[in-house]
Design a protein around this motif. Structure first.
Motif, PDB file in Angstrom:
ATOM      1  N   ALA A  71      30.980  60.615  28.372  1.00  0.00           N
ATOM      2  CA  ALA A  71      29.983  59.541  28.487  1.00  0.00           C
ATOM      3  C   ALA A  71      29.214  59.651  29.793  1.00  0.00           C
ATOM      4  N   ASP A  72      27.988  59.181  29.774  1.00  0.00           N
ATOM      5  CA  ASP A  72      27.185  59.053  30.977  1.00  0.00           C
ATOM      6  C   ASP A  72      27.684  57.807  31.716  1.00  0.00           C
ATOM      7  N   TRP A  73      28.044  57.944  32.984  1.00  0.00           N
ATOM      8  CA  TRP A  73      28.630  56.820  33.700  1.00  0.00           C
ATOM      9  C   TRP A  73      27.700  55.623  33.798  1.00  0.00           C
ATOM     10  N   GLN A  74      26.414  55.850  34.006  1.00  0.00           N
ATOM     11  CA  GLN A  74      25.495  54.715  34.139  1.00  0.00           C
ATOM     12  C   GLN A  74      25.494  53.860  32.870  1.00  0.00           C
ATOM     13  N   GLU A  75      25.411  54.519  31.733  1.00  0.00           N
ATOM     14  CA  GLU A  75      25.414  53.799  30.453  1.00  0.00           C
ATOM     15  C   GLU A  75      26.772  53.136  30.204  1.00  0.00           C
ATOM     16  N   LEU A  76      27.846  53.871  30.477  1.00  0.00           N
ATOM     17  CA  LEU A  76      29.180  53.333  30.239  1.00  0.00           C
ATOM     18  C   LEU A  76      29.466  52.131  31.150  1.00  0.00           C
ATOM     19  N   MET A  77      29.048  52.193  32.397  1.00  0.00           N
ATOM     20  CA  MET A  77      29.289  51.072  33.312  1.00  0.00           C
ATOM     21  C   MET A  77      28.597  49.797  32.844  1.00  0.00           C
ATOM     22  N   ARG A  78      27.421  49.926  32.267  1.00  0.00           N
ATOM     23  CA  ARG A  78      26.736  48.738  31.726  1.00  0.00           C
ATOM     24  C   ARG A  78      27.548  48.122  30.591  1.00  0.00           C
ATOM     25  N   LYS A  79      28.132  48.970  29.744  1.00  0.00           N
ATOM     26  CA  LYS A  79      28.944  48.453  28.634  1.00  0.00           C
ATOM     27  C   LYS A  79      30.250  47.829  29.126  1.00  0.00           C
ATOM     28  N   LEU A  80      30.820  48.383  30.183  1.00  0.00           N
ATOM     29  CA  LEU A  80      32.090  47.884  30.712  1.00  0.00           C
ATOM     30  C   LEU A  80      31.924  46.583  31.490  1.00  0.00           C
ATOM     31  N   ALA A  81      30.768  46.400  32.105  1.00  0.00           N
ATOM     32  CA  ALA A  81      30.553  45.253  32.995  1.00  0.00           C
ATOM     33  C   ALA A  81      30.710  43.907  32.282  1.00  0.00           C
ATOM     34  N   ALA A  82      30.175  43.774  31.082  1.00  0.00           N
ATOM     35  CA  ALA A  82      30.219  42.474  30.385  1.00  0.00           C
ATOM     36  C   ALA A  82      31.654  42.011  30.120  1.00  0.00           C
ATOM     37  N   PRO A  83      32.524  42.824  29.510  1.00  0.00           N
ATOM     38  CA  PRO A  83      33.891  42.331  29.289  1.00  0.00           C
ATOM     39  C   PRO A  83      34.654  42.093  30.591  1.00  0.00           C
ATOM     40  N   ILE A  84      34.361  42.863  31.620  1.00  0.00           N
ATOM     41  CA  ILE A  84      35.041  42.645  32.895  1.00  0.00           C
ATOM     42  C   ILE A  84      34.620  41.298  33.473  1.00  0.00           C
ATOM     43  N   ARG A  85      33.319  41.011  33.427  1.00  0.00           N
ATOM     44  CA  ARG A  85      32.831  39.722  33.933  1.00  0.00           C
ATOM     45  C   ARG A  85      33.340  38.555  33.096  1.00  0.00           C
ATOM     46  N   ASP A  86      33.547  38.767  31.797  1.00  0.00           N
ATOM     47  CA  ASP A  86      33.999  37.698  30.903  1.00  0.00           C
ATOM     48  C   ASP A  86      35.506  37.455  30.949  1.00  0.00           C
ATOM     49  N   ALA A  87      36.253  38.339  31.608  1.00  0.00           N
ATOM     50  CA  ALA A  87      37.716  38.204  31.644  1.00  0.00           C
ATOM     51  C   ALA A  87      38.120  36.962  32.440  1.00  0.00           C
ATOM     52  N   PRO A  88      39.185  36.318  32.026  1.00  0.00           N
ATOM     53  CA  PRO A  88      39.642  35.150  32.796  1.00  0.00           C
ATOM     54  C   PRO A  88      40.241  35.590  34.129  1.00  0.00           C
ATOM     55  N   ALA A  89      39.987  34.808  35.162  1.00  0.00           N
ATOM     56  CA  ALA A  89      40.565  35.090  36.475  1.00  0.00           C
ATOM     57  C   ALA A  89      42.050  34.741  36.468  1.00  0.00           C
ATOM     58  N   ALA A  90      42.751  35.244  37.448  1.00  0.00           N
ATOM     59  CA  ALA A  90      44.193  34.995  37.564  1.00  0.00           C
ATOM     60  C   ALA A  90      44.468  33.505  37.729  1.00  0.00           C
ATOM     61  N   ASP A  91      45.632  33.098  37.304  1.00  0.00           N
ATOM     62  CA  ASP A  91      46.015  31.694  37.439  1.00  0.00           C
ATOM     63  C   ASP A  91      47.483  31.586  37.837  1.00  0.00           C
ATOM     64  N   ALA A  92      48.007  30.395  37.852  1.00  0.00           N
ATOM     65  CA  ALA A  92      49.390  30.168  38.268  1.00  0.00           C
ATOM     66  C   ALA A  92      50.377  30.907  37.366  1.00  0.00           C
ATOM     67  N   HIS A  93      50.031  31.083  36.093  1.00  0.00           N
ATOM     68  CA  HIS A  93      50.910  31.795  35.167  1.00  0.00           C
ATOM     69  C   HIS A  93      51.130  33.234  35.639  1.00  0.00           C
ATOM     70  N   SER A  94      50.077  33.888  36.103  1.00  0.00           N
ATOM     71  CA  SER A  94      50.208  35.255  36.616  1.00  0.00           C
ATOM     72  C   SER A  94      51.121  35.295  37.831  1.00  0.00           C
ATOM     73  N   GLU A  95      51.007  34.299  38.692  1.00  0.00           N
ATOM     74  CA  GLU A  95      51.856  34.232  39.879  1.00  0.00           C
ATOM     75  C   GLU A  95      53.326  34.094  39.475  1.00  0.00           C
ATOM     76  N   GLN A  96      53.593  33.284  38.455  1.00  0.00           N
ATOM     77  CA  GLN A  96      54.955  33.100  37.957  1.00  0.00           C
ATOM     78  C   GLN A  96      55.482  34.417  37.380  1.00  0.00           C
ATOM     79  N   MET A  97      54.657  35.143  36.643  1.00  0.00           N
ATOM     80  CA  MET A  97      55.078  36.412  36.067  1.00  0.00           C
ATOM     81  C   MET A  97      55.422  37.425  37.160  1.00  0.00           C
ATOM     82  N   ALA A  98      54.676  37.421  38.257  1.00  0.00           N
ATOM     83  CA  ALA A  98      54.956  38.327  39.370  1.00  0.00           C
ATOM     84  C   ALA A  98      56.335  38.050  39.946  1.00  0.00           C
ATOM     85  N   ALA A  99      56.667  36.780  40.109  1.00  0.00           N
ATOM     86  CA  ALA A  99      57.973  36.405  40.642  1.00  0.00           C
ATOM     87  C   ALA A  99      59.089  36.851  39.696  1.00  0.00           C
TER      88      ALA A  99
END
Length: 188
Positions: A71-99
């Motif tokens: 893949a061409d990186w410029q084109e692929l990065m545009r496709k990857l950016a939307a789902p990355i931006r739409d992902a939920p940020a970490a929360d207290a549940h993630s902190e509990q899982m780390a422990a």
């Protein structure tokens, strides 16, 4: 929703590191080598749905995506950016899982002697190896310690980077041999 702060190339020409303003997890690494392994992870599953994606690795404020080289990186990065931006940020549940993850590692079926050995090994890896691997979009974790054999697993950009299996692995082995001269390190 995490905003992308920067996008950096990694030493692996087929991997790109996205640095985020908000964390995706609190210390929990997510590493997937294929779509099947990522089925339970919405973000990784969505990224594998994009042509040419072969590996997804993320922790805290960054995510590394590896492609098959077709893949061409410029084109692929545009496709990857939307789902990355739409992902939920970490929360207290993630902190509990780390422990819970940390507690499970310390209560592993190892003798007291092997636990002490593993703690020393992880300390030296935390200080002298992991920060550099994470800076390049990857990471490393210890899978096992049996006798004089230490098994490690590379994640993210490091997982498919030719230098991780040769130079980096030899460097890690030389480093841990400062603690235990007979220790052999293998990547799995």
């Amino acid at each position: 929703m995490p905003k992308i702060s920067e996008i950096e190339p990694t030493p692996n020409p087929n991997a790109m590191k996205f640095i985020l303003r908000e964390p995706l997890t609190w210390g929990i690494t997510r590493s997937y080598d294929n779509a099947e392994a990522a089925q339970a992870d919405e973000l990784a599953s969505t990224l594998f749905g994009i042509d040419h994606v072969t590996n997804v690795f993320y922790v805290d404020h960054w995510i590394t995506v590896t492609q098959d080289g077709g893949a061409d990186w410029q084109e692929l990065m545009r496709k990857l950016a939307a789902p990355i931006r739409d992902a939920p940020a970490a929360d207290a549940h993630s902190e509990q899982m780390a422990a819970q993850s940390t507690a499970a590692l310390s209560s592993e079926n190892l003798s007291e002697t092997d636990r002490a050995r593993l703690a020393k090994i992880n300390d030296i890896l935390d200080e002298q190896v992991r920060p550099y691997l994470q800076g390049d979009g990857g990471d490393l974790y210890v899978i096992g310690l049996e006798g004089n054999l230490l098994s490690v697993h590379y994640q993210g950009a490091c997982g498919s980077c030719p230098s991780s299996i040769s130079g980096t692995l030899a460097g890690i082995e030389n480093l841990v041999r400062q603690i235990e001269p007979d220790l052999e390190v293998i990547a799995v």
